[in-house]
Scaffold this motif. Structure first.
Motif, PDB file in Angstrom:
ATOM      1  N   MET A 113       9.011  17.007   2.491  1.00  0.00           N
ATOM      2  CA  MET A 113       9.504  16.495   1.581  1.00  0.00           C
ATOM      3  C   MET A 113       9.105  16.130   0.217  1.00  0.00           C
ATOM      4  N   THR A 114       7.869  15.962   0.341  1.00  0.00           N
ATOM      5  CA  THR A 114       7.015  15.396  -0.899  1.00  0.00           C
ATOM      6  C   THR A 114       7.035  16.890  -1.826  1.00  0.00           C
ATOM      7  N   VAL A 115       6.905  18.079  -1.097  1.00  0.00           N
ATOM      8  CA  VAL A 115       6.879  19.423  -1.761  1.00  0.00           C
ATOM      9  C   VAL A 115       8.166  19.714  -2.308  1.00  0.00           C
ATOM     10  N   ARG A 116       9.349  19.264  -1.638  1.00  0.00           N
ATOM     11  CA  ARG A 116      10.643  19.724  -2.332  1.00  0.00           C
ATOM     12  C   ARG A 116      10.761  18.807  -3.391  1.00  0.00           C
ATOM     13  N   ILE A 117      10.625  17.596  -3.103  1.00  0.00           N
ATOM     14  CA  ILE A 117      10.740  16.603  -4.460  1.00  0.00           C
ATOM     15  C   ILE A 117      10.114  17.237  -5.861  1.00  0.00           C
ATOM     16  N   ASP A 118       8.728  17.492  -5.476  1.00  0.00           N
ATOM     17  CA  ASP A 118       7.995  17.873  -6.709  1.00  0.00           C
ATOM     18  C   ASP A 118       8.621  19.203  -7.275  1.00  0.00           C
ATOM     19  N   ALA A 119       8.990  20.175  -6.508  1.00  0.00           N
ATOM     20  CA  ALA A 119       9.522  21.290  -6.872  1.00  0.00           C
ATOM     21  C   ALA A 119      10.939  20.916  -7.639  1.00  0.00           C
ATOM     22  N   ILE A 120      11.831  19.841  -7.149  1.00  0.00           N
ATOM     23  CA  ILE A 120      12.837  19.716  -7.753  1.00  0.00           C
ATOM     24  C   ILE A 120      12.468  19.239  -9.531  1.00  0.00           C
ATOM     25  N   GLY A 159       0.891  -1.123   0.003  1.00  0.00           N
ATOM     26  CA  GLY A 159       0.041   0.046  -0.013  1.00  0.00           C
ATOM     27  C   GLY A 159       0.928   1.379   0.034  1.00  0.00           C
ATOM     28  N   ALA A 160       2.193   1.245   0.191  1.00  0.00           N
ATOM     29  CA  ALA A 160       3.166   2.394   0.228  1.00  0.00           C
ATOM     30  C   ALA A 160       3.236   2.734  -1.490  1.00  0.00           C
ATOM     31  N   LYS A 161       3.670   3.935  -1.438  1.00  0.00           N
ATOM     32  CA  LYS A 161       4.058   4.555  -2.745  1.00  0.00           C
ATOM     33  C   LYS A 161       5.481   5.033  -2.930  1.00  0.00           C
ATOM     34  N   LEU A 162       6.258   4.792  -3.995  1.00  0.00           N
ATOM     35  CA  LEU A 162       7.529   5.262  -3.992  1.00  0.00           C
ATOM     36  C   LEU A 162       7.459   6.946  -4.742  1.00  0.00           C
ATOM     37  N   VAL A 163       8.180   7.846  -4.050  1.00  0.00           N
ATOM     38  CA  VAL A 163       8.317   9.298  -4.494  1.00  0.00           C
ATOM     39  C   VAL A 163       9.581   9.472  -4.430  1.00  0.00           C
ATOM     40  N   TYR A 164      10.225  10.261  -5.537  1.00  0.00           N
ATOM     41  CA  TYR A 164      11.740  10.424  -5.652  1.00  0.00           C
ATOM     42  C   TYR A 164      11.887  11.525  -6.567  1.00  0.00           C
ATOM     43  N   SER A 165      13.237  12.163  -6.374  1.00  0.00           N
ATOM     44  CA  SER A 165      13.272  13.433  -7.273  1.00  0.00           C
ATOM     45  C   SER A 165      14.207  12.987  -8.651  1.00  0.00           C
ATOM     46  N   ALA A 166      13.354  12.236  -9.464  1.00  0.00           N
ATOM     47  CA  ALA A 166      13.554  11.880 -10.781  1.00  0.00           C
ATOM     48  C   ALA A 166      12.584  11.870 -11.650  1.00  0.00           C
ATOM     49  N   PRO A 167      12.792  12.198 -12.958  1.00  0.00           N
ATOM     50  CA  PRO A 167      11.519  12.188 -13.732  1.00  0.00           C
ATOM     51  C   PRO A 167      11.143  10.720 -14.087  1.00  0.00           C
ATOM     52  N   TYR A 168       9.919  10.407 -14.121  1.00  0.00           N
ATOM     53  CA  TYR A 168       9.476   9.131 -14.160  1.00  0.00           C
ATOM     54  C   TYR A 168       9.235   8.806 -15.569  1.00  0.00           C
TER      55      TYR A 168
END
Length: 369
Positions: free
Chosen positions: A358-365, A202-211
């Motif tokens: 952190m999600t806001v920061r990752i999305d901004a990157i 049920g978790a989701k991966l979020v990270y600072s790279a183009p998907y």
């Protein structure tokens, strides 16, 4: 706190020796909310338990400086494995169950036909020469560190220092790795921080790279130490075309025996790249590293009946195809003669409030959202 001359000092160092580790667990040192205690597993391996207000880690100070277990806010962060306790072996796959394994330094990855190195190099189960605790009374932190010298005639000679620092009320650890090249020639250094979280359905991966398939490359070559099941090559091919398929952690996704990705991470203005396994309750497992030090980001997922692991982001100098292939491709850190190489990264557990920021920061990157 003052020294014998009355001068103010803000650190206290405890040098560790095998003699301090008995069969029964004993408290060794305490400062504020941080407690350090020593014990041995039944097979004699020395272990150091560091507890704070949020949880604890168990470090093997003389065996690769592995972090064997990490538990914070009531959750075991460490992968599920067939190894409840560490084993007395230098074979990587015969002692594979730690939260953090330092891999390298002359090679990482699976050895290819032209290689003679063990899986993930010489460091994972290496016996360290010295180990220590360092309390910083100003910062309210404790650092667990160790030093080892490794040499192979006509090939390599280095001194390695590893450290992990934990605060009194923290669930995120800071890792520092330092290598001194003791040779009069350049070293082709390869290092990987093998951080093994436990996947959460049920978790989701979020990270600072183009998907995108260009930024998230799936390893479709199958190394010799794994045996694929029917449908495995087809699953890899599907992930290569649509890597977002692996972002939602589901029990029916066939990461069996494993899937490896090479991710092109992007950084914030301070030079850090970030990755989360965001749990259903809003908290998240977290890794952050500096690509200017460790330019590769490897993701490793394995979900079988015996192993359940998420290498959310393994910061690395290199890919995982073995020394000969990586060196030929220039994927290594060149450390000049008699010079020093350093790398830093962070890992642990974020609260729901920290995850939102952190999600806001990752999305901004990445320009998302």
């Amino acid at each position: 706190m003052t020294d014998l001359a009355g001068t103010a000092v803000n650190t206290v160092t405890v040098h560790l020796s095998e003699a301090l580790f008995g069969e029964r667990e004993r408290e060794l040192a305490q400062y504020g909310a941080i407690t350090a205690s020593t014990f041995r597993y039944d097979n004699g391996i020395a272990a150091l338990r560091i507890a704070n207000a949020r949880g604890e880690i168990v470090v093997l100070p003389f065996k690769g400086q592995q972090i064997w277990r990490a538990r914070f806010d009531g959750r075991d962060l460490t992968m599920k494995s067939m190894f409840d306790t560490p084993r007395q072996t230098s074979n990587y796959l015969e002692n594979y169950g730690a939260f953090l394994i330092h891999c390298g330094m002359s090679a990482i990855g699976a050895p290819g036909p032209r290689d003679d190195h063990p899986l993930h190099g010489e460091v994972p189960n290496m016996t360290f020469d010295t180990a220590y605790l360092r309390f910083d009374t100003d910062a309210g932190t404790v650092t667990i560190g160790g030093v080892v010298r490794y040499g192979k005639a006509f090939a390599i000679d280095y001194r390695l220092r590893t450290e992990v620092t934990l605060g009194a009320d923290a669930a995120v650890m800071d890792v520092a790795v330092t290598l001194d090249n003791l040779m009069s020639a350049e070293i082709a250094l390869m290092y990987l921080g093998h951080i093994n979280f436990r996947p959460v359905d049920g978790a989701k991966l979020v990270y600072s790279a183009p998907y995108t398939p260009e930024a998230i490359r799936v390893r479709e070559a199958i190394p010799s130490h794994i045996t694929p099941k029917p449908g495995y090559p087809e699953f890899l091919a599907a992930l290569a075309k649509e890597p977002e398929l692996h972002h939602d952690i589901k029990p029916d996704l066939a990461f069996d025996p494993e899937v490896v990705f090479d991710v092109a991470m992007q950084t914030d203005p301070e030079g850090w790249a970030h990755a989360l396994q965001r749990h259903p309750d809003g908290t998240a497992d977290y890794v952050s590293h500096r690509p200017d030090q460790l330019p590769r980001a490897i993701r490793w997922i394995c979900r079988t009946g015996d192993q359940d692991a998420l290498g959310l982001l393994l910061p690395s100098t290199s890919g995982t195809e073995g020394r000969a292939t990586e060196q030929a491709a220039g994927r290594y850190a060149a450390v000049p003669a008699h010079s020093t190489w350093r790398a830093n990264y962070r890992m642990g557990l974020l609260t729901a409030i920290e995850v939102e920021a952190m999600t806001v920061r990752i999305d901004a990157i990445c320009g998302r959202g």
